[in-house]
Design a protein around this motif. Structure first.
Motif, PDB file in Angstrom:
ATOM      1  N   GLY A 188       0.837  -1.195   0.000  1.00  0.00           N
ATOM      2  CA  GLY A 188       0.000   0.000   0.000  1.00  0.00           C
ATOM      3  C   GLY A 188       0.870   1.242   0.000  1.00  0.00           C
ATOM      4  O   GLY A 188       2.093   1.156   0.153  1.00  0.00           O
ATOM      5  N   VAL A 189       0.220   2.383  -0.202  1.00  0.00           N
ATOM      6  CA  VAL A 189       0.965   3.647  -0.133  1.00  0.00           C
ATOM      7  C   VAL A 189       0.256   4.559   0.863  1.00  0.00           C
ATOM      8  O   VAL A 189      -0.974   4.677   0.847  1.00  0.00           O
ATOM      9  CB  VAL A 189       1.146   4.293  -1.536  1.00  0.00           C
ATOM     10  N   PHE A 190       1.046   5.143   1.768  1.00  0.00           N
ATOM     11  CA  PHE A 190       0.524   6.022   2.826  1.00  0.00           C
ATOM     12  C   PHE A 190       0.997   7.434   2.528  1.00  0.00           C
ATOM     13  O   PHE A 190       2.172   7.645   2.233  1.00  0.00           O
ATOM     14  CB  PHE A 190       1.080   5.552   4.175  1.00  0.00           C
ATOM     15  N   MET A 191       0.068   8.401   2.627  1.00  0.00           N
ATOM     16  CA  MET A 191       0.444   9.790   2.343  1.00  0.00           C
ATOM     17  C   MET A 191      -0.081  10.728   3.417  1.00  0.00           C
ATOM     18  O   MET A 191      -1.266  10.673   3.756  1.00  0.00           O
ATOM     19  CB  MET A 191      -0.147  10.223   0.997  1.00  0.00           C
ATOM     20  N   TYR A 192       0.795  11.576   3.930  1.00  0.00           N
ATOM     21  CA  TYR A 192       0.345  12.743   4.685  1.00  0.00           C
ATOM     22  C   TYR A 192       1.084  13.940   4.117  1.00  0.00           C
ATOM     23  O   TYR A 192       2.155  14.304   4.580  1.00  0.00           O
ATOM     24  CB  TYR A 192       0.519  12.611   6.201  1.00  0.00           C
ATOM     25  N   PRO A 193       0.513  14.538   3.048  1.00  0.00           N
ATOM     26  CA  PRO A 193       1.241  15.597   2.343  1.00  0.00           C
ATOM     27  C   PRO A 193       1.219  16.927   3.086  1.00  0.00           C
ATOM     28  O   PRO A 193       0.395  17.117   3.986  1.00  0.00           O
ATOM     29  CB  PRO A 193       0.457  15.723   1.037  1.00  0.00           C
ATOM     30  N   ALA A 194       2.088  17.824   2.678  1.00  0.00           N
ATOM     31  CA  ALA A 194       1.950  19.233   3.066  1.00  0.00           C
ATOM     32  C   ALA A 194       0.746  19.763   2.288  1.00  0.00           C
ATOM     33  O   ALA A 194       0.359  19.184   1.281  1.00  0.00           O
ATOM     34  CB  ALA A 194       3.198  19.998   2.658  1.00  0.00           C
ATOM     35  N   ASP A 195       0.131  20.837   2.746  1.00  0.00           N
ATOM     36  CA  ASP A 195      -0.945  21.419   1.947  1.00  0.00           C
ATOM     37  C   ASP A 195      -0.926  22.936   2.073  1.00  0.00           C
ATOM     38  O   ASP A 195      -0.018  23.503   2.655  1.00  0.00           O
ATOM     39  CB  ASP A 195      -2.298  20.770   2.287  1.00  0.00           C
ATOM     40  N   ARG A 196      -1.943  23.577   1.497  1.00  0.00           N
ATOM     41  CA  ARG A 196      -1.911  25.041   1.366  1.00  0.00           C
ATOM     42  C   ARG A 196      -2.273  25.783   2.652  1.00  0.00           C
ATOM     43  O   ARG A 196      -2.189  26.994   2.701  1.00  0.00           O
ATOM     44  CB  ARG A 196      -2.893  25.482   0.272  1.00  0.00           C
ATOM     45  N   ARG A 197      -2.694  25.042   3.680  1.00  0.00           N
ATOM     46  CA  ARG A 197      -3.246  25.738   4.843  1.00  0.00           C
ATOM     47  C   ARG A 197      -2.239  26.591   5.593  1.00  0.00           C
ATOM     48  O   ARG A 197      -2.468  27.751   5.865  1.00  0.00           O
ATOM     49  CB  ARG A 197      -3.908  24.744   5.802  1.00  0.00           C
ATOM     50  N   ASP A 198      -1.093  26.015   5.964  1.00  0.00           N
ATOM     51  CA  ASP A 198      -0.144  26.741   6.797  1.00  0.00           C
ATOM     52  C   ASP A 198       1.280  26.380   6.349  1.00  0.00           C
ATOM     53  O   ASP A 198       1.817  25.347   6.741  1.00  0.00           O
ATOM     54  CB  ASP A 198      -0.366  26.341   8.276  1.00  0.00           C
TER      55      ASP A 198
END
Ligand code: AHM
Ligand code: MG
Length: 333
Positions: free
Chosen positions: A258-268
């Protein structure tokens, strides 16, 4: 079945493969014993009056659960007197913890997330402990926070315990990844899987979809393509799982890919992602690489990131090699 205990496994690692010394062996045994205690506390739940909030906040501004505090105390107390550590650091403590002067000091630094997946504690879903071991700089008696800021490639051991239907300890000392199951009747950890391997290809992904509108375009593109299924550009259907406990999600990936992702995002922009480099991403990246998988922050290998802060956050993409390569490639393009 011939039962191999964690102690036997570690003695053999020390004697035959010389991947660990006696001090590191003691350290791992002590951490495993602490995880056993945490497991017993977790499993008592309401009967042990351990559920609910502790009404305090940690350094990340998150409300601590009673079990976060209890688990942190168990790990600190178990590890301070053995003589194997120079200092400790934890998700739950703003700065590092020195070894009290009444105890001897050792050559290692221990970092941990005492109870990962806090939002799952009160709802009886799998949670876990994550740990990472580094060497203290030579001759360093009172390490500083700076001494902890070593890249993940410097880890000498990493592991996690998952408190689920079974309590398991997954460990690497740089010689493959091995899984031990807690035998509650005997109170011992028994080797139940040697040399865990993550299949290079997968049809399963894990991401918190509720953040979709905040993602950057490479992650939007990648997940859109997975969701498009067999008629889309990837030409196959994908399944999604999100437990919201990194230990449980990573454990599934070690077991069936499987692939697990916790990306950076535009919020902060000051908080690139949610997960912390030193005691979440680095130990998991070492385990995943040792099991034949890959772990990146979208740009490069997580283990190569030079840390700048103890509680630094990083984007995380890890698991089956082929998928981690695709999503990392989209960041470059
Ligand atoms: P925690 O250390 O405060 O428990 O946070 C880390 C956890 C990870 O275990 C999990 O992958 C992630 O946070 C879940 O995040 P979300 O709440 O966005 O689903
Ligand atoms: Mg955590």
């Amino acid at each position: 079945m011939k039962r191999v205990s964690l102690t036997q496994y570690l003695v053999e690692e020390q004697r035959q493969h010389q991947t660990i010394n006696a001090e590191l062996r003691l350290l791992i045994e002590v951490v495993a014993r602490a995880c056993k205690r945490i497991s017993y506390s977790v499993s008592k739940g309401a009967l042990g009056e351990v559920l609910g909030s502790a009404d305090t906040e940690n350094i990340q501004g998150e409300v601590q659960k009673k079990l976060d505090v209890i688990s942190n105390e168990i790990l600190l107390e178990a590890n301070e007197w053995g003589g194997h550590l120079a200092a400790m650091a934890s998700e739950e403590m703003e700065t590092i913890r020195q070894i009290p002067s009444r105890y001897p000091k050792g050559e290692f630094l221990l970092l941990f997330d005492p109870l990962d997946g806090s939002s799952n504690i009160d709802v009886n879903v799998s949670i876990g402990t994550i740990f990472s071991v580094l060497k203290a700089p030579e001759g360093m008696d009172s390490p500083t926070e700076q001494d902890f800021l070593q890249p993940g490639t410097s880890q000498v051991a990493a592991g996690y315990a998952v408190y689920g239907p079974q309590t398991m300890l997954v460990l690497t000392t740089g010689n493959g990844v091995h899984c031990f199951t807690l035998d509650r009747e005997q109170g011992s950890w028994v080797l139940t899987q040697s040399d865990m391997q993550i299949p290079p290809a997968t049809k399963e992904f894990a991401i918190n979809m509720s953040n979709q509108r905040h993602w950057h375009s490479p992650v939007q593109r990648y997940v859109d393509e997975l969701l498009a299924g067999s008629t889309g550009p990837r030409g196959k259907d994908f399944n999604m799982r999100w437990i919201a406990s990194m230990v449980a999600d990573v454990h599934r990936i070690l077991t069936r890919g499987g692939v697990f992702m916790y990306p950076a995002d535009r919020r902060d922009p000051s908080q690139p992602g949610k997960l912390r480099l030193m005691y979440e991403a680095n130990p998991m990246a070492m385990i995943v690489e040792q099991a034949g998988g890959a772990a990146t922050d979208g740009k490069g290998r997580i283990l190569d990131i030079p840390p700048t802060k103890l509680h630094q956050r990083v984007p995380v993409f890890l698991g089956s090699k082929e998928e981690v390569e695709v999503v990392t490639g989209y960041h470059a393009g």
